[in-house]
Design a protein around this motif. Structure first.
Motif, PDB file in Angstrom:
ATOM      1  N   ALA A 104      47.428  35.573  -3.856  1.00 27.14           N
ATOM      2  CA  ALA A 104      47.345  34.858  -2.574  1.00 27.14           C
ATOM      3  C   ALA A 104      46.808  33.521  -2.599  1.00 27.14           C
ATOM      4  CB  ALA A 104      46.174  35.873  -2.023  1.00 27.14           C
ATOM      5  N   GLY A 105      45.812  33.219  -3.560  1.00 26.46           N
ATOM      6  CA  GLY A 105      45.583  31.773  -3.867  1.00 26.46           C
ATOM      7  C   GLY A 105      46.472  30.748  -4.276  1.00 26.46           C
ATOM      8  N   VAL A 106      47.564  31.498  -5.061  1.00 22.44           N
ATOM      9  CA  VAL A 106      48.754  30.350  -5.489  1.00 22.44           C
ATOM     10  C   VAL A 106      49.570  30.057  -4.255  1.00 22.44           C
ATOM     11  CG1 VAL A 106      50.999  30.569  -6.678  1.00 22.44           C
ATOM     12  CG2 VAL A 106      48.816  31.413  -7.860  1.00 22.44           C
ATOM     13  N   VAL A 116      40.727  41.267   4.738  1.00 25.24           N
ATOM     14  CA  VAL A 116      42.059  41.480   5.377  1.00 25.24           C
ATOM     15  C   VAL A 116      41.969  42.853   5.081  1.00 25.24           C
ATOM     16  CG1 VAL A 116      44.411  41.275   4.443  1.00 25.24           C
ATOM     17  CG2 VAL A 116      43.125  39.176   4.419  1.00 25.24           C
ATOM     18  N   LYS A 117      42.500  43.601   6.111  1.00 24.96           N
ATOM     19  CA  LYS A 117      42.768  44.881   6.256  1.00 24.96           C
ATOM     20  C   LYS A 117      43.805  45.482   5.740  1.00 24.96           C
ATOM     21  CE  LYS A 117      39.543  45.560  10.164  1.00 24.96           C
ATOM     22  NZ  LYS A 117      39.360  45.968  11.563  1.00 24.96           N
ATOM     23  N   VAL A 118      43.877  46.236   4.428  1.00 28.64           N
ATOM     24  CA  VAL A 118      45.045  46.677   3.712  1.00 28.64           C
ATOM     25  C   VAL A 118      44.819  48.144   3.523  1.00 28.64           C
ATOM     26  CG1 VAL A 118      45.860  44.431   2.924  1.00 28.64           C
ATOM     27  CG2 VAL A 118      44.169  45.965   1.607  1.00 28.64           C
ATOM     28  N   GLY A 164      49.355  49.831  -5.514  1.00 26.71           N
ATOM     29  CA  GLY A 164      50.728  49.194  -5.190  1.00 26.71           C
ATOM     30  C   GLY A 164      50.857  48.546  -3.760  1.00 26.71           C
ATOM     31  N   LEU A 165      50.769  49.222  -2.966  1.00 28.68           N
ATOM     32  CA  LEU A 165      50.902  48.633  -1.458  1.00 28.68           C
ATOM     33  C   LEU A 165      49.743  47.637  -0.950  1.00 28.68           C
ATOM     34  CD1 LEU A 165      52.616  48.447   1.261  1.00 28.68           C
ATOM     35  CD2 LEU A 165      51.205  50.686   1.913  1.00 28.68           C
ATOM     36  N   ARG A 166      48.584  48.250  -1.190  1.00 28.42           N
ATOM     37  CA  ARG A 166      47.336  47.450  -1.247  1.00 28.42           C
ATOM     38  C   ARG A 166      47.244  45.975  -1.707  1.00 28.42           C
ATOM     39  NH1 ARG A 166      41.417  48.862  -3.379  1.00 28.42           N
ATOM     40  NH2 ARG A 166      42.566  48.076  -5.315  1.00 28.42           N
ATOM     41  N   GLY A 167      47.538  46.076  -2.798  1.00 32.21           N
ATOM     42  CA  GLY A 167      47.455  44.590  -3.572  1.00 32.21           C
ATOM     43  C   GLY A 167      48.708  43.764  -2.988  1.00 32.21           C
ATOM     44  N   PHE A 204      47.705  42.349   0.196  1.00 40.66           N
ATOM     45  CA  PHE A 204      46.757  41.551   0.037  1.00 40.66           C
ATOM     46  C   PHE A 204      47.194  40.060  -0.348  1.00 40.66           C
ATOM     47  CE2 PHE A 204      43.314  39.198  -1.472  1.00 40.66           C
ATOM     48  CZ  PHE A 204      42.166  39.357  -0.603  1.00 40.66           C
ATOM     49  N   ALA A 205      48.012  40.033  -1.170  1.00 36.95           N
ATOM     50  CA  ALA A 205      48.686  38.627  -1.723  1.00 36.95           C
ATOM     51  C   ALA A 205      49.535  37.884  -0.393  1.00 36.95           C
ATOM     52  CB  ALA A 205      50.003  38.931  -2.788  1.00 36.95           C
ATOM     53  N   LEU A 206      50.081  38.521   0.474  1.00 34.54           N
ATOM     54  CA  LEU A 206      50.734  37.905   1.574  1.00 34.54           C
ATOM     55  C   LEU A 206      49.723  37.728   2.580  1.00 34.54           C
ATOM     56  CD1 LEU A 206      54.157  39.955   1.528  1.00 34.54           C
ATOM     57  CD2 LEU A 206      53.636  37.756   0.413  1.00 34.54           C
ATOM     58  N   LEU A 207      49.067  38.841   3.044  1.00 31.34           N
ATOM     59  CA  LEU A 207      48.163  38.778   4.190  1.00 31.34           C
ATOM     60  C   LEU A 207      46.944  37.855   3.799  1.00 31.34           C
ATOM     61  CD1 LEU A 207      48.045  42.200   5.758  1.00 31.34           C
ATOM     62  CD2 LEU A 207      49.355  40.244   6.600  1.00 31.34           C
TER      63      LEU A 207
END
Length: 355
Positions: free
Chosen positions: A98-100, A54-56, A61-64, A67-70
């Protein structure tokens, strides 16, 4: 079994990437394992069809959060194509969240592994604390790489935690002259390389080696005495350790401390700060020394410069490191998969592909 591993993975560097790389290699001997990691990367040729990204943006702060959403959306898409049996997220926080979200949507069992800075750092950030607590509460299986992290996970809401330490890859090095007192790690504040530089001033006739890179590198080079060398990031850690009289680990926090076991596996004693997982790896006076303050660090280094004592500790360290083999680690992780899937589930996979 078809497994999706989520988290940092080569060509990314660092402790989590090293862990997932070795675990995936071992699991692929018996299972079909895929990986979802942070982009943009170019996967290694031998596994390019089994590593997704997933490209972030590389912004703290923004990256993580992205990633949780994408990452969640990507997991849903991949599951439709590959039909996973279990998701294993590495790093409790945005990665595990992201797994949750995927678990909630797909009804797939979720295992999450705590590695250190997730519970020591991420859990103290306002949004990070939410991600951590939700992940600990909603995952079907929680793994911590040390007893120290198990206690942290339980204090943050986990109900049951299995301790499975990191493994080490076999390290082989040619015989070499022991020349250096060595630091290996990211050049960041919590690894405390400044204490290592200060130590070099107390032993001007010894050669000191700072292996690694990070935001403090230029400052460290400015303040370092002449007996300190900075070779930067190195892949041949085995050769570095082969030339080391001892390893110094001055970290202010450390979930596990893999480099301690790596050094011991090559007969190198370790002097480490008495924090976190380091206290579980160094048996004080056996395979190295623990220290609490700078004066004690100087004292312990002086003791280890007695070559006979260092050789004895190195031999003990080799024996201790034997229990940290990836084969054993993977077997224990498979036991967790069995638990979250139900004991009757067959964890073998005759169609699993090679590494």
């Amino acid at each position: 079994m078809r497994i999706l591993v989520v988290g940092h993975y080569p060509p990314h560097r660092g402790g989590v990437a090293n862990h997932t790389d070795n675990l995936v290699r071992e699991l692929r001997k018996r299972h079909d394992v895929y990986v979802l990691t942070y982009g943009s990367i170019t996967p290694r040729e031998f596994e390019k069809e089994r590593v997704y990204q997933v490209k972030v943006p590389p912004v703290f702060g923004l990256r993580g959060t992205l990633f949780a959403l994408l990452g969640f959306l990507k997991i849903v898409k991949l599951h439709k194509k590959l039909n996973f049996d279990v998701i294993h997220a590495h790093y409790i926080g945005t990665t595990s969240f992201a797994g949750v979200l995927a678990k909630r949507k797909l009804k797939l069992p979720l295992v999450a592994t705590a590695h250190g800075s997730d519970l020591d750092f991420m859990s103290k950030l306002p949004l990070g604390r939410y991600f951590v607590r939700e992940s600990l509460a909603k995952s079907d299986g929680i793994i911590a790489v040390s007893h120290y992290l198990k206690k942290r996970a339980l204090s943050l809401g986990a109900k049951r935690v299995r301790v499975i330490p990191n493994g080490i890859r076999p390290l082989k090095a040619k015989k070499a002259v022991k020349k250096y007192i060595t630091f290996i790690g990211a050049l960041t504040s919590y690894k405390d390389p400044k204490t290592f530089i200060r130590l070099a001033e107390y032993f001007p006739h010894e050669e000191f080696l700072v292996v690694g890179d990070g935001p403090l590198r230029e400052e460290l080079k400015r303040i370092a005495p002449p007996n300190v060398k900075f070779p930067g990031y190195r892949d041949d850690i085995d050769n570095i350790l082969a030339e080391s009289k001892m390893l110094i680990v001055p970290s202010l926090r450390e979930g596990f401390g893999l480099v301690v076991v790596e050094a011991n596996s090559l007969g190198v004693p370790v002097v480490g700060r008495a924090v976190g997982g380091i206290k579980e790896l160094i048996r004080d006076g056996k395979n190295g020394y623990l220290f609490k303050d700078f004066d004690e660090l100087v004292e312990k280094v002086a003791l280890l410069l007695d070559n006979k004592k260092a050789l004895k500790m190195g031999r003990i360290g080799r024996r201790i490191s034997e229990k940290y083999k990836w084969e054993k680690v993977a077997e224990r992780v498979e036991e967790v998969y069995k638990e979250v899937l139900g004991e009757e589930h067959d964890c073998s996979n005759k169609h699993a592909r090679g590494p």
